[in-house]
Design a protein around this motif. Structure first.
Motif, PDB file in Angstrom:
ATOM      1  N   VAL A 369      46.849 235.909  97.210  1.00  0.00           N
ATOM      2  CA  VAL A 369      47.736 236.777  97.974  1.00  0.00           C
ATOM      3  C   VAL A 369      48.994 236.014  98.415  1.00  0.00           C
ATOM      4  CG1 VAL A 369      47.801 238.398  99.888  1.00  0.00           C
ATOM      5  CG2 VAL A 369      45.606 237.767  98.867  1.00  0.00           C
ATOM      6  N   LEU A 370      48.739 234.825  98.961  1.00  0.00           N
ATOM      7  CA  LEU A 370      49.853 234.004  99.460  1.00  0.00           C
ATOM      8  C   LEU A 370      50.417 233.266  98.250  1.00  0.00           C
ATOM      9  CD1 LEU A 370      50.766 233.308 102.395  1.00  0.00           C
ATOM     10  CD2 LEU A 370      49.572 231.167 102.114  1.00  0.00           C
ATOM     11  N   LYS A 371      51.145 233.958  97.426  1.00  0.00           N
ATOM     12  CA  LYS A 371      51.513 233.417  96.124  1.00  0.00           C
ATOM     13  C   LYS A 371      52.471 232.259  96.259  1.00  0.00           C
ATOM     14  CE  LYS A 371      50.594 237.154  93.074  1.00  0.00           C
ATOM     15  NZ  LYS A 371      51.146 238.074  92.118  1.00  0.00           N
ATOM     16  N   ARG A 372      52.684 231.558  95.140  1.00  0.00           N
ATOM     17  CA  ARG A 372      53.492 230.344  95.190  1.00  0.00           C
ATOM     18  C   ARG A 372      54.903 230.624  95.692  1.00  0.00           C
ATOM     19  NH1 ARG A 372      54.868 227.722  89.517  1.00  0.00           N
ATOM     20  NH2 ARG A 372      52.695 227.935  89.022  1.00  0.00           N
ATOM     21  N   GLN A 373      55.436 231.839  95.427  1.00  0.00           N
ATOM     22  CA  GLN A 373      56.810 232.100  95.874  1.00  0.00           C
ATOM     23  C   GLN A 373      56.905 232.132  97.398  1.00  0.00           C
ATOM     24  OE1 GLN A 373      55.054 233.784  93.602  1.00  0.00           O
ATOM     25  NE2 GLN A 373      55.568 235.956  93.535  1.00  0.00           N
ATOM     26  N   LEU A 374      55.816 232.554  98.064  1.00  0.00           N
ATOM     27  CA  LEU A 374      55.832 232.563  99.530  1.00  0.00           C
ATOM     28  C   LEU A 374      55.756 231.146 100.079  1.00  0.00           C
ATOM     29  CD1 LEU A 374      53.614 235.656 100.202  1.00  0.00           C
ATOM     30  CD2 LEU A 374      56.025 235.391 100.753  1.00  0.00           C
ATOM     31  N   LEU A 375      54.969 230.310  99.426  1.00  0.00           N
ATOM     32  CA  LEU A 375      54.892 228.906  99.847  1.00  0.00           C
ATOM     33  C   LEU A 375      56.244 228.229  99.622  1.00  0.00           C
ATOM     34  CD1 LEU A 375      51.356 228.211  98.376  1.00  0.00           C
ATOM     35  CD2 LEU A 375      51.941 228.459 100.790  1.00  0.00           C
ATOM     36  N   HIS A 376      56.897 228.566  98.512  1.00  0.00           N
ATOM     37  CA  HIS A 376      58.242 228.020  98.243  1.00  0.00           C
ATOM     38  C   HIS A 376      59.234 228.471  99.305  1.00  0.00           C
ATOM     39  CE1 HIS A 376      57.445 227.436  93.664  1.00  0.00           C
ATOM     40  NE2 HIS A 376      56.845 226.549  94.403  1.00  0.00           N
ATOM     41  N   LEU A 377      59.121 229.731  99.701  1.00  0.00           N
ATOM     42  CA  LEU A 377      60.028 230.272 100.713  1.00  0.00           C
ATOM     43  C   LEU A 377      59.969 229.419 101.981  1.00  0.00           C
ATOM     44  CD1 LEU A 377      61.771 232.831 101.659  1.00  0.00           C
ATOM     45  CD2 LEU A 377      59.654 233.631 102.667  1.00  0.00           C
ATOM     46  N   LEU A 378      58.764 228.974 102.320  1.00  0.00           N
ATOM     47  CA  LEU A 378      58.579 228.161 103.517  1.00  0.00           C
ATOM     48  C   LEU A 378      58.918 226.688 103.265  1.00  0.00           C
ATOM     49  CD1 LEU A 378      55.191 229.711 104.653  1.00  0.00           C
ATOM     50  CD2 LEU A 378      57.437 230.152 105.643  1.00  0.00           C
ATOM     51  N   GLY A 379      59.317 226.361 102.029  1.00  0.00           N
ATOM     52  CA  GLY A 379      59.723 224.985 101.724  1.00  0.00           C
ATOM     53  C   GLY A 379      58.571 224.097 101.305  1.00  0.00           C
TER      54      GLY A 379
END
Ligand SMILES: [Zn+2]
Length: 446
Positions: A369-379
């Motif tokens: 659910v917490l896909k890689r793009q969301l982790l990237h968004l947070l840096g």
């Protein structure tokens, strides 16, 4: 320079250093690497042009310095001009395993590319000292492609790359271990990135690389383009602008890398970089008698058209475009001081990695659910991850709910325990490992 009909090569390379220009005034340092792959001489030829042009100019008009060097000397001098590397891809070799061998074994026990690495590492250790340094690694592609920058997404790198009117690809370092630029960033804490300027044999690739070097010299204040010591027939920024076309300053995130399994892999005719592909319907290549179709929708990137292919090489990548708003939001979030403290407390399924100060563990079911793009968004950068299976929306929601409930239990416990989360499971092999990016955590040396 020896010219082979229909293509260009470097002359026989004897010295690693192509040349250096040192200004009379203090300033930043630009390091340029060409031909880290032996079949990509365009970067070396471009660096030779720039150093040649600057060698006659007044040093008082230059602030700082430029150093250019050759990456894979052995592969450049191989009889077959298609030789990318002798034994191992030099731009996948800066891994802990090779670095340990280089630190402990004599030259005779090292593989050809490991000897190149040792010489490059020694050169960088000697060169990089105080002051701002940027290293740009110049490459070309086997398939036709507009020029582009590939970089790790940090605020410091964004500030430098902003001056290049080119498309930007983020996240290659998460898919490919052992990249030179990744080693340089994390060892020397400086901005470093790759520029691909077009196809191997296209003379425009040399022009593109030359324009990149001039633009970076201007950005770093070493040699200005306007009012500087060199008269440019065409403004280098204009050269890049024209080559980039509609892709100028668009930013893409790598979402998938397909590795070659069989040496007979072939990209299908007509498939090009930045072409749109649809999940399970666009055929991209053939391998072992099977057709490979796009495993997800997005844009095709760097389909492999090298004449020599080996298992483990990249077959192709799939990227997706990021919007300006998303990138700006990401910059704002990374600047917030509360991020490091609150991410592991607030994000469900995310916990500190015991014994590793800057690393977090992400439970694999929450990663669905917490896909890689969301982790990237947070840096955050993915240090270890597994491919996320494609699940239907209801199944994904169910997974999310289950993971959320479990994580909420831990989180409530964690908040009361001041974030210690003593009840959390120990690290499991399938956990993802993520970390804030080095240059976001500690700004580069200036
Ligand atoms: Zn290359």
């Amino acid at each position: 320079m020896s010219v082979i009909p229909g293509r260009f090569r470097t002359s026989v390379v004897r010295d690693r250093v192509i040349g250096r220009v040192v200004g009379a005034r203090p300033g930043a340092r630009l390091i340029v690497v060409g031909a880290l792959h032996g079949n990509e001489p365009a970067g070396v030829l471009a660096a030779q042009r720039v150093i040649g042009a600057l060698s006659g100019s007044d040093p008082s008009r230059i602030a700082g310095s430029l150093l250019a060097f050759v990456g894979n000397i052995g592969a450049c001098n191989a009889p077959d001009p298609d030789t990318r590397y002798i034994e191992t891809d030099l731009n996948r070799s800066f891994t802990p395993t090779h670095l340990l061998r280089i630190a402990t074994l004599p030259d005779d026990d090292l593989a050809p590319e490991e000897r190149e690495m040792r010489s490059i590492i020694n050169l960088l250790n000697d060169e990089i000292g105080q002051g701002q340094t940027v290293l740009v690694d110049l490459h070309t592609t086997s398939a036709p492609s507009p020029p582009f920058v590939a970089m790790e997404d940090t605020l410091a790198a964004r500030a430098i790359v902003r001056s290049l009117p080119m498309p930007v690809i983020l996240g290659l370092e998460e898919e490919l271990p052992g990249l030179l630029f990744d080693y340089v960033i994390n060892t020397h804490r400086m901005v470093s990135f790759i520029v691909e300027s077009g196809q191997h044999d296209d003379p425009a690739s040399i022009d593109g690389h030359e324009a990149v070097i001039w633009t970076l010299l201007d950005t770093l204040g070493i040699v200005p383009i306007d009012g500087g010591p060199i008269e440019h027939a065409v403004d280098p920024r204009e050269v890049l602008h024209r080559a980039a076309g509609a892709h100028e300053r668009r930013v893409y995130d790598v979402r998938h890398r397909e590795a070659i399994v069989d040496e007979d892999y072939e990209t299908l005719p007509g498939r090009t970089t930045f072409e749109r592909v649809r999940r399970l319907s666009t055929p991209i290549g053939r391998q072992g008698g099977h057709t490979l179709v796009a495993p997800l929708s997005g844009q095709l990137f760097m389909p492999n058209r090298q004449p020599i292919k080996r298992p483990g090489d990249d077959a192709y990548f799939i990227v997706r475009e990021l919007s300006r708003g998303w990138l700006n939001l990401s910059a704002r979030l990374r600047r917030s001081a509360w991020m490091d403290t609150w991410t592991p407390r607030l994000l469900p399924g995310v916990r500190r990695r015991p014994g590793h100060e800057h690393e977090l563990l992400v439970a694999p079911d929450i990663a669905v659910v917490l896909k890689r793009q969301l982790l990237h968004l947070l840096g955050y950068r993915l240090l270890r991850h597994t491919p996320v299976p494609h699940l239907s929306r209801p199944i994904r929601l169910l997974c999310a709910l289950r993971a959320l409930l479990r994580a909420l239990g831990h989180m409530t416990f964690g908040l009361f325990r001041g974030g210690e989360r003593a009840a959390l499971p120990a690290e499991r092999e399938e956990d993802w490992i993520i970390a804030r990016r080095t240059l976001d955590r500690e700004p580069p040396v200036r």
